[in-house]
Design an enzyme around this catalytic site. Structure first.
Site, PDB file in Angstrom:
ATOM      1  N   ASP A 115      -5.205  -8.204  -4.946  1.00  0.00           N
ATOM      2  CA  ASP A 115      -5.742  -9.268  -4.094  1.00  0.00           C
ATOM      3  C   ASP A 115      -6.124 -10.500  -4.903  1.00  0.00           C
ATOM      4  O   ASP A 115      -5.976 -11.624  -4.420  1.00  0.00           O
ATOM      5  CB  ASP A 115      -6.954  -8.760  -3.309  1.00  0.00           C
ATOM      6  N   CYS A 149      -8.582  -1.895 -11.835  1.00  0.00           N
ATOM      7  CA  CYS A 149      -7.980  -0.830 -11.032  1.00  0.00           C
ATOM      8  C   CYS A 149      -6.780  -1.303 -10.234  1.00  0.00           C
ATOM      9  O   CYS A 149      -6.203  -0.543  -9.466  1.00  0.00           O
ATOM     10  CB  CYS A 149      -9.023  -0.220 -10.099  1.00  0.00           C
ATOM     11  N   GLU A 202     -12.066  -9.482  -6.793  1.00  0.00           N
ATOM     12  CA  GLU A 202     -10.708  -9.631  -6.257  1.00  0.00           C
ATOM     13  C   GLU A 202     -10.546 -10.893  -5.421  1.00  0.00           C
ATOM     14  O   GLU A 202      -9.512 -11.103  -4.798  1.00  0.00           O
ATOM     15  CB  GLU A 202     -10.324  -8.388  -5.438  1.00  0.00           C
ATOM     16  N   HIS A 221       0.816  -1.215   0.000  1.00  0.00           N
ATOM     17  CA  HIS A 221       0.000   0.000   0.000  1.00  0.00           C
ATOM     18  C   HIS A 221       0.851   1.267   0.000  1.00  0.00           C
ATOM     19  O   HIS A 221       0.470   2.277  -0.604  1.00  0.00           O
ATOM     20  CB  HIS A 221      -0.964  -0.012   1.183  1.00  0.00           C
TER      21      HIS A 221
END
Length: 586
Positions: A463, A510, A439, A198
């Site tokens: 993910d 995305c 995901e 992240h």
């Protein structure tokens, strides 16, 4: 007259995850506290030292009282009583008197005095067999952690910096990032992480350099040290020389001239060589990114990660959320903004919701699962999003969906919120689109069922890859197994695209695969015509799209789906990319 010691360069080499160069002082964030040095003080400074301790104790008390309030309100008295014990430890007058005695008699800093005293109590209880006493050891340890970090200024609610800084840390959690004064952060240098962590994703979104796997920097660097962070070469240089800085300036000027070529057409549509349109959007986390998104040439915000706003202000009211979301929509007139509902859990933890540690948080209470169990939070957010939709084009997307049943439950809550607002006389636009993220493998395998209930699908490939191959993307020991071009991942992507096409709805991507220029030909060949990427990649992805043609991409996808090797598939896509737009790899 003493000579100023010469400062020598020291270089660490890690993994580059976000391009750019930053030259600034560092601010070190530590996830633990080291034993403080026994620094001597002027006897006249004893009052100041005790004032520092009382200030740290006051902030810690407020922090614990807030945790106690939240836990008492949500989970009964048992959890609240834990914090009552912490408050008793914090306010123990004997500890305060003994700390002051040490400071005044030994003329030492209060950090050392308080730590030594609390450590003495911890050592007395450490390793005891009695369960009750073992818990008291943990209570003392937790309180000591909090007070020491406040003494060092490391747990400010919103750490502020007097000057631009490069953040140095072992790791940077989403909550850490949300609490930073991002207007003064020029880059991230971390000991751990990967290209899909992240911190890396946020760095690319904020258009700042980031380097991970810089082992040992937290011990060797101190806040205030001067560094140069190279987000392309994957290096961190302490005390860069004038010669080094001059070399980087020349390199930056050359890179800027090359980048200008791609930026010239960034606001033009992305059409393949044969005229097929590809919508290139941007990912975002914070409202202040609206200007960056607009300037990037993005045609939409394909993913707005709302959990970062939550971590920044967990107590935001519905009115405050509606205003914040509305600002993003207003700042991007005519552009669709797709808000992902709270994707808390995993490594994006709101400590006040995490009553008990989960043995495997990435398979636990996160995403839509948490929202459907915390309807107060979910409804507050959905009502705010519906109100923000009055200002422009809004999409609402549910994360971590594992079944169509979760989608149906979430839609029911959304309808309930819309009905409530209408009853209150608040207009809710009918054209708000509802989508689901794909995901989790189970979502991809039942994408046809989900597609029948939503207006669009969005592939979250970070993910999806992690769960499909059962690989922790942040674990260095198995990170080499994290392969987005694994045949299983590609088949799930293809299956999801087919389900969306059959249902007549949009499907985009995305995840980080969308930003990877080596994979652009393959993603288009698999049927994706919406890519939401980091703002720094928008102009580049658009440039790549214009150099491709659909027949070429479809042929590549066919060859890839017939191949069993992730590496060979990657090489096939890279070969097409490098042939069609070599200038993007220079």
């Amino acid at each position: 007259m003493a000579e100023t010691p010469e400062l020598h360069e020291k270089t660490w080499t890690g993994t580059a995850v976000s391009d750019g160069v930053a030259h600034a002082v560092v601010h070190v964030l530590k996830d633990h506290f080291d034993e403080p040095d026994e620094d001597t003080i002027d006897p006249l400074m004893a009052e100041n030292e005790m004032a520092r301790l009382h200030a740290a104790l006051d902030v810690t008390r407020l922090e614990i009282e807030e945790l106690q309030r939240v836990m008492g309100g949500e989970n009964g008295s048992a959890e609240s009583e834990i914090f009552e014990t912490h408050l008793l430890i914090l306010q123990d007058s004997t500890i305060l008197k003994q700390t002051e005695k040490i400071v005044r008699e030994k003329h030492v800093c209060v950090d050392w005095a308080y730590y030594k005293l609390m450590n003495k109590h911890m050592n007395a209880l450490r390793g005891v067999a009695d369960a009750y006493l073992r818990e008291r050891f943990l209570d003392i340890k937790d309180v000591t952690h909090r007070v020491m970090r406040h003494l060092r200024g490391e747990l400010l609610v919103h750490p502020m910096f007097d000057e631009p800084v490069v953040i140095v840390a072992h790791d940077l959690t989403p909550s850490d990032t949300a609490q930073l004064d991002r207007s003064r952060v020029l880059g991230f240098a971390l000991e751990t992480g990967s290209a899909v962590s992240h911190a890396a994703i946020i760095a690319r979104s904020l258009a700042i350099p980031a380097v991970v796997k810089l082992h040992g920097i937290c011990e060797d660097l101190h806040s205030g040290d001067t560094v140069l962070l190279d987000g392309e070469g994957g290096m961190l240089i302490q005390n860069p020389s004038a010669e080094t800085l001059a070399g980087y300036r020349s390199r930056e000027e050359l890179a800027e001239r090359r980048e200008d070529v791609f930026q010239l057409e960034r606001h033009s549509p992305a059409l393949t060589g044969c005229g097929y349109p590809i919508c290139v959007g941007a990912n975002a986390e914070f409202v202040e990114e609206a200007g960056i998104v607009s300037d990037s040439g993005a045609e939409e915000v394909g993913l707005f990660r709302t959990e970062f706003l939550h971590l920044e202000n967990p107590d935001a009211t519905e009115d405050e959320l509606a205003e914040t979301y509305g600002k993003m929509v207003i700042a991007l007139p005519g552009k669709r903004v797709i808000f992902r509902t709270l994707d808390l859990g995993g490594d994006k933890i709101d400590e006040r919701l995490a009553v008990e540690p989960e043995p495997n948080p990435f398979l636990g209470w996160r995403g839509i699962r948490l929202s459907l169990r915390r309807l107060d939070l979910f409804k507050r957010q959905l009502r705010a999003l519906l109100r923000a939709a009055a200002h422009g084009r809004v999409g609402i997307m549910f994360p971590m969906v594992s079944s169509v049943q979760e989608v149906l439950e979430a839609k029911a809550v959304l309808k309930e919120c819309a009905d409530e607002l209408a009853a209150e006389g608040i207009d809710v636009p009918e054209e708000v689109e509802v989508g689901a993220m794909i995901e989790i493998p189970s979502a991809a395998l039942s994408a046809d069922l989900i597609a029948a209930e939503v207006d669009f699908l969005s592939l979250g490939t970070n993910d999806l890859t992690q769960y499909t191959i059962a690989v922790d993307r942040l674990n260095d020991r198995v990170s080499s197994l994290y392969q987005p071009t694994h045949p299983a991942v590609l088949r799930l992507i293809e299956m999801s695209v087919r389900a969306a096409r059959d249902a007549g709805i949009r499907i985009g991507m995305c995840g980080e695969m969308a930003s990877d220029l080596t994979l652009t030909p393959l993603m288009i060949g698999l049927g994706l015509n919406e890519l939401s990427v980091a703002t720094t990649q928008v102009a580049r992805v658009k440039h790549a799209v214009r150099r491709l043609n659909m027949q070429q991409c479809h042929s590549l996808a066919g060859a890839a789906m017939a191949n069993a090797s992730p590496i060979e598939i990657l090489n096939l896509s890279r070969a097409v990319a490098e042939k069609c737009y070599p200038e993007l790899f220079e």
